[in-house]
Design an enzyme around this catalytic site. Structure first.
Site, mmCIF file in Angstrom:
data_model
loop_
_atom_site.group_PDB
_atom_site.id
_atom_site.type_symbol
_atom_site.label_atom_id
_atom_site.label_comp_id
_atom_site.label_asym_id
_atom_site.label_seq_id
_atom_site.Cartn_x
_atom_site.Cartn_y
_atom_site.Cartn_z
ATOM 1 N N THR A 44 7.562 -1.930 4.697
ATOM 2 C CA THR A 44 7.857 -3.179 3.774
ATOM 3 C C THR A 44 9.126 -2.882 3.016
ATOM 4 O O THR A 44 9.619 -1.751 2.571
ATOM 5 C CB THR A 44 6.804 -3.447 2.651
ATOM 6 O OG1 THR A 44 5.659 -3.877 3.393
ATOM 7 C CG2 THR A 44 7.315 -4.175 1.472
ATOM 8 N N ALA A 75 5.266 -5.715 7.026
ATOM 9 C CA ALA A 75 4.336 -6.443 6.849
ATOM 10 C C ALA A 75 4.696 -7.776 6.520
ATOM 11 O O ALA A 75 5.450 -7.844 5.435
ATOM 12 C CB ALA A 75 3.214 -5.785 5.807
ATOM 13 N N GLN A 117 4.037 -7.183 12.444
ATOM 14 C CA GLN A 117 2.705 -6.603 11.754
ATOM 15 C C GLN A 117 2.196 -8.058 10.835
ATOM 16 O O GLN A 117 3.348 -8.326 9.859
ATOM 17 C CB GLN A 117 3.086 -5.533 10.789
ATOM 18 C CG GLN A 117 1.750 -4.975 10.373
ATOM 19 C CD GLN A 117 1.610 -3.775 9.200
ATOM 20 O OE1 GLN A 117 2.382 -3.983 8.464
ATOM 21 N NE2 GLN A 117 1.035 -2.617 9.499
ATOM 22 N N HIS A 194 -2.603 -5.815 10.387
ATOM 23 C CA HIS A 194 -2.460 -4.899 9.407
ATOM 24 C C HIS A 194 -4.035 -4.875 8.687
ATOM 25 O O HIS A 194 -4.294 -5.536 7.875
ATOM 26 C CB HIS A 194 -1.416 -5.317 8.084
ATOM 27 C CG HIS A 194 -1.124 -4.344 7.248
ATOM 28 N ND1 HIS A 194 -1.786 -3.087 7.072
ATOM 29 C CD2 HIS A 194 -0.155 -4.095 6.436
ATOM 30 C CE1 HIS A 194 -1.443 -2.218 6.175
ATOM 31 N NE2 HIS A 194 -0.394 -2.741 5.731
ATOM 32 N N GLY A 195 -4.765 -3.776 9.403
ATOM 33 C CA GLY A 195 -6.059 -3.486 8.814
ATOM 34 C C GLY A 195 -6.275 -2.106 8.092
ATOM 35 O O GLY A 195 -7.242 -1.652 7.830
ATOM 36 N N ALA A 196 -5.130 -1.796 7.257
ATOM 37 C CA ALA A 196 -4.900 -0.419 6.716
ATOM 38 C C ALA A 196 -4.626 -0.798 5.005
ATOM 39 O O ALA A 196 -4.482 -1.892 4.797
ATOM 40 C CB ALA A 196 -3.759 0.302 7.202
ATOM 41 N N HIS A 197 -4.634 0.422 4.347
ATOM 42 C CA HIS A 197 -4.167 0.573 3.047
ATOM 43 C C HIS A 197 -4.495 -0.405 2.196
ATOM 44 O O HIS A 197 -3.948 -0.946 1.155
ATOM 45 C CB HIS A 197 -2.497 0.397 3.341
ATOM 46 C CG HIS A 197 -1.859 1.488 4.103
ATOM 47 N ND1 HIS A 197 -0.808 1.284 4.887
ATOM 48 C CD2 HIS A 197 -2.337 2.436 4.345
ATOM 49 C CE1 HIS A 197 -0.513 2.237 5.554
ATOM 50 N NE2 HIS A 197 -1.333 3.252 5.245
ATOM 51 N N TYR A 199 -5.417 -3.596 1.790
ATOM 52 C CA TYR A 199 -5.221 -4.835 1.860
ATOM 53 C C TYR A 199 -6.318 -5.827 2.574
ATOM 54 O O TYR A 199 -7.628 -5.318 2.725
ATOM 55 C CB TYR A 199 -3.923 -5.425 2.682
ATOM 56 C CG TYR A 199 -2.692 -4.557 1.921
ATOM 57 C CD1 TYR A 199 -2.369 -4.888 0.758
ATOM 58 C CD2 TYR A 199 -2.040 -3.288 2.474
ATOM 59 C CE1 TYR A 199 -1.349 -4.259 -0.106
ATOM 60 C CE2 TYR A 199 -1.029 -2.857 1.826
ATOM 61 C CZ TYR A 199 -0.746 -3.182 0.617
ATOM 62 O OH TYR A 199 0.196 -2.529 -0.415
ATOM 63 N N GLY A 316 3.063 11.298 7.716
ATOM 64 C CA GLY A 316 3.705 12.788 7.642
ATOM 65 C C GLY A 316 4.017 13.385 8.608
ATOM 66 O O GLY A 316 3.911 14.750 8.483
#
Ligand SMILES: Cc1cc2nc3c(=O)[nH]c(=O)nc-3n(C[C@H](O)[C@H](O)[C@H](O)COP(=O)(O)O)c2cc1C
Length: 384
Positions: A44, A75, A117, A194-197, A199, A316
């Site tokens: 983003t 995203a 995404q 986007h199925g993460a973080h 949201y 990372g």
């Protein structure tokens, strides 16, 4: 000219010794022939005014493109309720679709493979971002506590969300389906859900957030239903060979922890096999938040082994770490976020084991169309 000769020589050397740098070995991802394993992670950048991608994104993405490289877009909102940050792009209007086209074309012109995404922030929003000032929607009506923004100073405030009724959920699934269709219309090669973080999709997946008592809450199977409904709808719309999903079972970003992340990750990996989707993109357990690396004994290996398609790992990674992950078969591809942001020619720097530009966190999310966006130098410029 000289540099080119050196490069050609190195490419030949690499072909003679394909294991020399596993990150730079080719890979066949479904119908796509990738020339290396270094993927641009979704990033983003908050430079899309009025939620419309801007012409400056043409140069930004094309700088990070090389022949046979895979790029994942920032995203991109699926609807007018999907937004929670200033200046993030969408793909629900004709204007947005048209604005994406020259960006996608520029990536294709350089031989890149570009996935969009698609995103809904759910409760990570406030009424200021919502149509008619309505409450953000979520799996829950539990509020998210204010969070420190990425600059470490500002605080983001969230409005109490409204828990979606069971009968409203198919409409949101449909928004994802239409966004996927629009992405294909814009010319993208495929989409990443986007199925993460923390949201919207993650707000259903994680038991720290999801407190529903209908068929979308409670058991693991029920919590995964929303994500899998979206997968199914999009697979039916654009074909499984163009669909990926990003998951972060171990993260607790935006209060999205789960009591059994390994079971969640495994259940999703196994369920995704039923739809035969192209790839599963998982964020490393060491990335509890988006930006900090923690010591963590957990591994993605069980999910990698369970999932039958292409497995992308992220979070990372540096050059050596990525080389090892591919060499040891822990991942097919490795997505790089901050290093790719700051090094538009990252795959080549990895090839030459060249020094890397340092990223500047201060300019990650500023709306400037140049600074911290398209002004990170290429290797040639650094050496000039
Ligand atoms: C500036 C910035 C923006 C990001 N935006 C997104 C995003 O839009 N979608 C997403 O799934 N992850 C996003 N992330 C997470 C990255 O894709 C990546 O997982 C994270 O930076 C860790 O990888 P790295 O150590 O290679 O940077 C973002 C990270 C950063 C630093």
């Amino acid at each position: 000219m000289e540099l080119k000769q050196v490069r050609q020589g190195q490419e030949e050397k690499e072909q003679d010794h394909p294991l020399h740098n596993p990150l730079l070995s080719p890979y066949k991802m479904g119908n796509f022939l990738l020339s290396h394993r270094v993927v641009l992670a979704p990033l983003t950048r908050q430079r899309s005014f009025n939620n419309v991608p801007q012409p400056h994104a043409i140069l930004y993405y094309s700088q990070r493109t090389n022949k046979g490289g895979l790029l994942i877009s920032e995203a991109t909102g699926v609807s007018d309720t999907a937004q929670g940050y200033p200046f993030t792009p969408g793909i629900w209007t004709k204007e947005q679709v048209e604005a994406w086209k020259p960006i996608v074309d520029a990536v294709h012109a350089k031989g890149g493979i570009f996935f969009c995404q698609i995103w809904h922030v759910g409760r990570v929003s406030n009424q200021g971002f919502q149509p008619n000032g309505q409450a953000p929607i979520s799996s829950t009506d539990k509020s998210l506590a204010p969070q420190i923004r990425a600059n470490g100073v500002d605080v983001a405030q969230f409005s109490p969300p409204r828990k979606l009724r069971t009968d409203e959920i198919p409409q949101i699934v449909n928004d994802f389906r239409l966004a996927a269709r629009n992405a294909m219309e814009a010319g993208f090669d495929g989409i990443e859900i986007h199925g993460a973080h923390g949201y919207l999709v993650d707000q259903f997946l994680k038991d720290q957030i999801n407190d529903r008592t209908d068929k979308y809450g409670g058991s693991l199977e029920n919590r995964c239903r929303f994500a899998l409904d979206i997968v199914e709808a999009i697979v039916n719309e654009i074909g499984a060979d163009k669909v990926g999903i990003r998951l972060s079972p171990f993260a607790n970003y935006m209060e999205s922890g789960d009591s059994n992340p390994k079971a969640l990750g495994l259940y999703m990996a196994e369920s995704l096999n039923k739809y035969g989707i192209l790839y599963c993109h998982m964020v490393e357990p060491r990335m509890k938040t988006v930006g900090e690396k923690f010591e963590c004994p957990d591994k993605l290996l069980p999910m990698r082994k369970a999932f039958k398609g292409t497995f992308i790992a992220a979070g990372g990674y540096d050059r050596e770490d990525g080389m090892r992950a591919v060499a040891e078969n822990h991942a097919d591809l490795v997505a790089y976020g901050r290093l790719f942001l700051a090094n538009p020619d990252l795959p080549r720097r990895f090839e030459l084991n060249a020094p890397l530009n340092k990223y500047n966190r201060e300019t990650f999310y500023i709306p400037d169309p140049v600074v911290g966006y398209i002004d990170y130098p290429f290797l040639e410029e650094t050496n000039a």
